[in-house]
Design a protein around this motif. Structure first.
Motif, PDB file in Angstrom:
ATOM      1  N   GLY A  85      -1.754 -29.760   9.386  1.00  0.00           N
ATOM      2  CA  GLY A  85      -2.758 -30.821   9.373  1.00  0.00           C
ATOM      3  C   GLY A  85      -3.329 -31.025   7.973  1.00  0.00           C
ATOM      4  N   LYS A  86      -3.640 -29.904   7.315  1.00  0.00           N
ATOM      5  CA  LYS A  86      -4.199 -29.980   5.957  1.00  0.00           C
ATOM      6  C   LYS A  86      -3.181 -30.581   4.993  1.00  0.00           C
ATOM      7  N   ILE A  87      -1.906 -30.174   5.142  1.00  0.00           N
ATOM      8  CA  ILE A  87      -0.868 -30.672   4.234  1.00  0.00           C
ATOM      9  C   ILE A  87      -0.740 -32.192   4.387  1.00  0.00           C
TER      10      ILE A  87
ATOM     11  N   GLU B 116      -5.220 -11.838   1.934  1.00  0.00           N
ATOM     12  CA  GLU B 116      -6.367 -11.485   2.775  1.00  0.00           C
ATOM     13  C   GLU B 116      -7.604 -12.249   2.306  1.00  0.00           C
ATOM     14  N   GLU B 117      -8.247 -12.956   3.244  1.00  0.00           N
ATOM     15  CA  GLU B 117      -9.433 -13.747   2.877  1.00  0.00           C
ATOM     16  C   GLU B 117     -10.667 -12.873   3.001  1.00  0.00           C
ATOM     17  N   ASP B 118     -10.875 -11.999   1.992  1.00  0.00           N
ATOM     18  CA  ASP B 118     -11.965 -11.032   2.088  1.00  0.00           C
ATOM     19  C   ASP B 118     -13.084 -11.308   1.088  1.00  0.00           C
TER      20      ASP B 118
ATOM     21  N   ASP C 152      -7.610 -24.116  -0.334  1.00  0.00           N
ATOM     22  CA  ASP C 152      -8.983 -24.397   0.084  1.00  0.00           C
ATOM     23  C   ASP C 152      -9.497 -23.316   1.020  1.00  0.00           C
ATOM     24  N   ASP C 153     -10.815 -23.217   1.078  1.00  0.00           N
ATOM     25  CA  ASP C 153     -11.430 -22.392   2.113  1.00  0.00           C
ATOM     26  C   ASP C 153     -12.653 -23.140   2.611  1.00  0.00           C
ATOM     27  N   SER C 154     -12.916 -22.997   3.894  1.00  0.00           N
ATOM     28  CA  SER C 154     -14.014 -23.775   4.461  1.00  0.00           C
ATOM     29  C   SER C 154     -14.631 -23.062   5.646  1.00  0.00           C
ATOM     30  N   GLY C 155     -15.776 -23.561   6.083  1.00  0.00           N
ATOM     31  CA  GLY C 155     -16.421 -22.973   7.245  1.00  0.00           C
ATOM     32  C   GLY C 155     -17.768 -23.594   7.505  1.00  0.00           C
ATOM     33  N   LEU C 156     -18.429 -23.058   8.514  1.00  0.00           N
ATOM     34  CA  LEU C 156     -19.707 -23.581   8.971  1.00  0.00           C
ATOM     35  C   LEU C 156     -20.835 -22.655   8.523  1.00  0.00           C
TER      36      LEU C 156
ATOM     37  N   THR D  33     -24.298 -26.883   7.920  1.00  0.00           N
ATOM     38  CA  THR D  33     -23.480 -27.594   6.933  1.00  0.00           C
ATOM     39  C   THR D  33     -22.049 -27.091   7.010  1.00  0.00           C
ATOM     40  N   PHE D  34     -21.117 -28.019   7.067  1.00  0.00           N
ATOM     41  CA  PHE D  34     -19.723 -27.641   6.849  1.00  0.00           C
ATOM     42  C   PHE D  34     -19.495 -27.648   5.348  1.00  0.00           C
ATOM     43  N   GLN D  35     -18.866 -26.589   4.844  1.00  0.00           N
ATOM     44  CA  GLN D  35     -18.606 -26.521   3.408  1.00  0.00           C
ATOM     45  C   GLN D  35     -17.121 -26.269   3.154  1.00  0.00           C
TER      46      GLN D  35
ATOM     47  N   GLY E  94     -10.413 -33.258  16.979  1.00  0.00           N
ATOM     48  CA  GLY E  94     -10.752 -32.269  15.953  1.00  0.00           C
ATOM     49  C   GLY E  94     -10.415 -30.856  16.385  1.00  0.00           C
ATOM     50  N   PHE E  95     -11.085 -29.895  15.793  1.00  0.00           N
ATOM     51  CA  PHE E  95     -10.821 -28.485  16.079  1.00  0.00           C
ATOM     52  C   PHE E  95     -12.078 -27.686  15.740  1.00  0.00           C
ATOM     53  N   GLY E  96     -11.985 -26.377  15.921  1.00  0.00           N
ATOM     54  CA  GLY E  96     -13.077 -25.482  15.517  1.00  0.00           C
ATOM     55  C   GLY E  96     -14.421 -25.865  16.126  1.00  0.00           C
ATOM     56  N   TYR E  97     -15.424 -25.963  15.283  1.00  0.00           N
ATOM     57  CA  TYR E  97     -16.792 -26.220  15.743  1.00  0.00           C
ATOM     58  C   TYR E  97     -17.091 -27.717  15.894  1.00  0.00           C
ATOM     59  N   ASP E  98     -16.084 -28.577  15.739  1.00  0.00           N
ATOM     60  CA  ASP E  98     -16.304 -30.031  15.784  1.00  0.00           C
ATOM     61  C   ASP E  98     -17.115 -30.521  16.993  1.00  0.00           C
ATOM     62  N   PRO E  99     -16.835 -30.041  18.217  1.00  0.00           N
ATOM     63  CA  PRO E  99     -17.561 -30.596  19.380  1.00  0.00           C
ATOM     64  C   PRO E  99     -19.054 -30.252  19.397  1.00  0.00           C
TER      65      PRO E  99
ATOM     66  N   ILE F 202     -12.452 -41.481  10.215  1.00  0.00           N
ATOM     67  CA  ILE F 202     -13.840 -41.320   9.738  1.00  0.00           C
ATOM     68  C   ILE F 202     -14.095 -39.862   9.396  1.00  0.00           C
ATOM     69  N   LYS F 203     -13.657 -38.969  10.289  1.00  0.00           N
ATOM     70  CA  LYS F 203     -13.872 -37.540   9.984  1.00  0.00           C
ATOM     71  C   LYS F 203     -13.253 -37.187   8.631  1.00  0.00           C
ATOM     72  N   ASN F 204     -12.025 -37.615   8.401  1.00  0.00           N
ATOM     73  CA  ASN F 204     -11.357 -37.256   7.145  1.00  0.00           C
ATOM     74  C   ASN F 204     -12.075 -37.800   5.913  1.00  0.00           C
TER      75      ASN F 204
ATOM     76  N   SER G 233     -15.827 -35.763   5.938  1.00  0.00           N
ATOM     77  CA  SER G 233     -15.894 -34.308   6.121  1.00  0.00           C
ATOM     78  C   SER G 233     -15.972 -33.561   4.784  1.00  0.00           C
ATOM     79  N   HIS G 234     -16.435 -32.324   4.878  1.00  0.00           N
ATOM     80  CA  HIS G 234     -16.475 -31.411   3.736  1.00  0.00           C
ATOM     81  C   HIS G 234     -15.124 -31.376   3.016  1.00  0.00           C
ATOM     82  N   ARG G 235     -14.027 -31.310   3.812  1.00  0.00           N
ATOM     83  CA  ARG G 235     -12.699 -31.248   3.192  1.00  0.00           C
ATOM     84  C   ARG G 235     -12.338 -32.582   2.543  1.00  0.00           C
ATOM     85  N   GLY G 236     -12.652 -33.679   3.250  1.00  0.00           N
ATOM     86  CA  GLY G 236     -12.368 -35.007   2.707  1.00  0.00           C
ATOM     87  C   GLY G 236     -13.090 -35.237   1.387  1.00  0.00           C
TER      88      GLY G 236
HETATM   89  P1  IMP Z   1     -10.134 -22.402   7.051  1.00  0.00           P
HETATM   90  O1  IMP Z   1     -10.682 -23.064   5.846  1.00  0.00           O
HETATM   91  O2  IMP Z   1      -8.916 -23.113   7.553  1.00  0.00           O
HETATM   92  O3  IMP Z   1      -9.930 -20.933   6.829  1.00  0.00           O
HETATM   93  O4  IMP Z   1     -11.209 -22.584   8.216  1.00  0.00           O
HETATM   94  C1  IMP Z   1     -12.136 -21.612   8.584  1.00  0.00           C
HETATM   95  C2  IMP Z   1     -12.780 -21.918   9.909  1.00  0.00           C
HETATM   96  O5  IMP Z   1     -13.922 -22.758   9.687  1.00  0.00           O
HETATM   97  C3  IMP Z   1     -11.942 -22.663  10.939  1.00  0.00           C
HETATM   98  O6  IMP Z   1     -11.161 -21.791  11.695  1.00  0.00           O
HETATM   99  C4  IMP Z   1     -13.034 -23.331  11.786  1.00  0.00           C
HETATM  100  O7  IMP Z   1     -13.565 -22.421  12.699  1.00  0.00           O
HETATM  101  C5  IMP Z   1     -14.084 -23.670  10.751  1.00  0.00           C
HETATM  102  N1  IMP Z   1     -13.866 -25.023  10.226  1.00  0.00           N
HETATM  103  C6  IMP Z   1     -13.466 -25.370   8.973  1.00  0.00           C
HETATM  104  N2  IMP Z   1     -13.366 -26.705   8.856  1.00  0.00           N
HETATM  105  C7  IMP Z   1     -13.692 -27.202  10.066  1.00  0.00           C
HETATM  106  C8  IMP Z   1     -13.765 -28.544  10.567  1.00  0.00           C
HETATM  107  O8  IMP Z   1     -13.457 -29.548   9.897  1.00  0.00           O
HETATM  108  N3  IMP Z   1     -14.162 -28.655  11.856  1.00  0.00           N
HETATM  109  C9  IMP Z   1     -14.477 -27.590  12.641  1.00  0.00           C
HETATM  110  N4  IMP Z   1     -14.412 -26.344  12.229  1.00  0.00           N
HETATM  111  C10 IMP Z   1     -14.025 -26.136  10.937  1.00  0.00           C
END
Ligand code: IMP
Length: 199
Positions: free
Chosen positions: A12-14, A41-43, A69-73, A118-120, A152-157, A175-177, A180-183
């Protein structure tokens, strides 16, 4: 423009990145194009640490320009948790449902006005003979008391975007793309490539 490696196995990211980099980069490669690439390892303690670690190890392995990239909530009232533990909040192999359930439980006594989150996302870019650079994106929202939406996925809902009155799982993917933090981080990166005529 030449090649850029995206240090992720997430299709999806690619796809998202290929779209954004269309016209800026000739060929986008993924780590699947480099058999034998060791898992990283993401430590790290921050998204930035993890993104740089992934980008540097991919660059050392391949020698070509790379982004990772790395991201999260990040939830304010939880002192920034789940943060870099977002993917494994409810345990090492936790799925999205378990992570969401844990988040709801941790926030069960917290009123709406204190459920700010915040999503970062941090994208790290490394290329030969230069320091790695990073690009950051954020999206502010509120954690709901129950999930809404199926995309979506993860914490989106659980993540309400106040400007739209909808969760990320209810908004169309286009719109999400964009918001979003990644966009946002990816846009900064592609603007950087364009304006610096780099690679
Ligand atoms: P990673 O950057 O792919 O390692 O994402 C880390 C985790 O953060 C994911 O498994 C999700 O739980 C959460 N996360 C990151 N970006 C999103 C998003 O766009 N929507 C929902 N959850 C996200």
């Amino acid at each position: 423009m030449k090649e850029l490696l995206i240090a992720t196995t997430n299709k999806g990211k690619i796809k998202e990145l290929e779209k954004l980099l269309n016209g800026v980069v000739k060929k986008v490669l993924s780590i699947q194009d480099f058999p034998g690439f060791p898992a990283v390892e993401e430590d790290g303690e921050t998204f930035r640490d993890n993104a740089i670690k992934k980008a540097v190890s991919a660059f050392n392995f391949t020698g070509i320009p790379v982004i990772a990239d790395d991201s999260g909530l990040v939830v304010d009232i939880l002192g920034g948790k789940p943060g870099v533990f977002s993917a494994r909040y409810a345990g090492e192999n936790a799925n999205d449902a378990a992570n969401n359930a844990k988040l709801l439980e941790k926030l069960s006594a917290i009123p709406t006005n204190k459920r700010k989150a915040t999503f970062q996302c941090v994208i790290a870019f490394c290329k030969p003979e230069e320091e790695c650079r990073t690009f950051k994106g954020e999206l502010h929202g509120i954690i709901l008391e129950k999930p809404l939406g199926d995309s979506g996925f993860g914490y989106d809902p659980l993540f309400l975007v106040p400007e739209y009155g909808k969760t990320l799982a209810e908004l169309p993917i286009e719109i999400k793309n964009r918001i979003s933090h990644r966009g946002v981080a990816m846009k900064k990166f592609s603007d950087f490539l364009t304006s610096n005529n780099t690679l």
